[in-house]
Design a protein around this motif. Structure first.
Motif, short mmCIF file in Angstrom:
data_model
loop_
_atom_site.label_atom_id
_atom_site.label_comp_id
_atom_site.label_asym_id
_atom_site.label_seq_id
_atom_site.Cartn_x
_atom_site.Cartn_y
_atom_site.Cartn_z
N LEU A 38 -0.41 18.57 9.32
CA LEU A 38 -1.48 18.29 8.37
C LEU A 38 -2.82 18.61 9.02
O LEU A 38 -3.24 17.93 9.96
CB LEU A 38 -1.44 16.81 7.96
N VAL A 62 -0.56 22.40 6.22
CA VAL A 62 -1.24 21.97 5.00
C VAL A 62 -2.72 21.78 5.34
O VAL A 62 -3.07 20.98 6.22
CB VAL A 62 -0.66 20.63 4.47
N ASP A 63 -3.57 22.54 4.67
CA ASP A 63 -5.02 22.44 4.90
C ASP A 63 -5.72 23.12 3.72
O ASP A 63 -5.36 24.24 3.36
CB ASP A 63 -5.41 23.12 6.21
N HIS A 111 -4.82 17.85 2.64
CA HIS A 111 -3.69 17.14 3.22
C HIS A 111 -3.76 15.64 3.03
O HIS A 111 -2.80 14.94 3.32
CB HIS A 111 -3.51 17.50 4.69
N TRP A 114 -0.84 14.12 1.39
CA TRP A 114 0.41 14.06 2.14
C TRP A 114 0.48 12.82 3.05
O TRP A 114 1.50 12.56 3.65
CB TRP A 114 0.56 15.31 3.00
N THR A 115 -0.63 12.10 3.18
CA THR A 115 -0.63 10.94 4.09
C THR A 115 -0.52 9.64 3.34
O THR A 115 -0.68 9.55 2.18
CB THR A 115 -1.91 10.92 4.96
#
Length: 115
Positions: A38, A62-63, A111, A114-115
């Motif tokens: 990420l 992912v960025d 990202h 995604w967290t």
């Protein structure tokens, strides 16, 4: 290369150092591994380089940011022609040039999701 004296495994010569460190089972595990990163930071570039060279199976970056001139000073994978391009895509392209056995993909999105 085939015939007497040829390595049984075509990857034996390419990955000789790793095979001596962690053996065939360890190399197979690395080649089957998938990594998600990420953020396409300089630290991520260095980490992925150290996984791509010995033959990690697959990575995803992912960025959602684009490459700026500031990025050129701290991320050695990014060059002038990448300015304005998605950072994840530019880094993925450069990393994949290092080892044609490795697969990678860029997800150009923030990202935080995604967290």
């Amino acid at each position: 290369m085939s015939g007497p004296g040829a390595p049984a495994d075509p990857n034996a010569a390419r990955y000789d150092r790793q095979l001596r460190l962690w053996g065939a089972n360890g190399q197979r595990a690395l080649m089957e591994a998938r990594v998600l990163v990420l953020g396409a930071s300089a630290t991520a570039a260095e980490t992925l380089k150290n996984l791509v060279l010995p033959g990690i199976g697959h990575f995803t970056i992912v960025d959602g940011a684009t490459v700026t001139r500031r990025d050129l000073g701290n991320n050695f994978f990014l060059i002038e022609e990448h300015v304005g391009q998605p950072r994840a895509a530019a880094m993925t392209q450069m990393l994949l040039e290092m080892n044609d056995d490795v697969r990678g993909e860029a997800k150009v999105e923030q990202h935080k999701r995604w967290t």
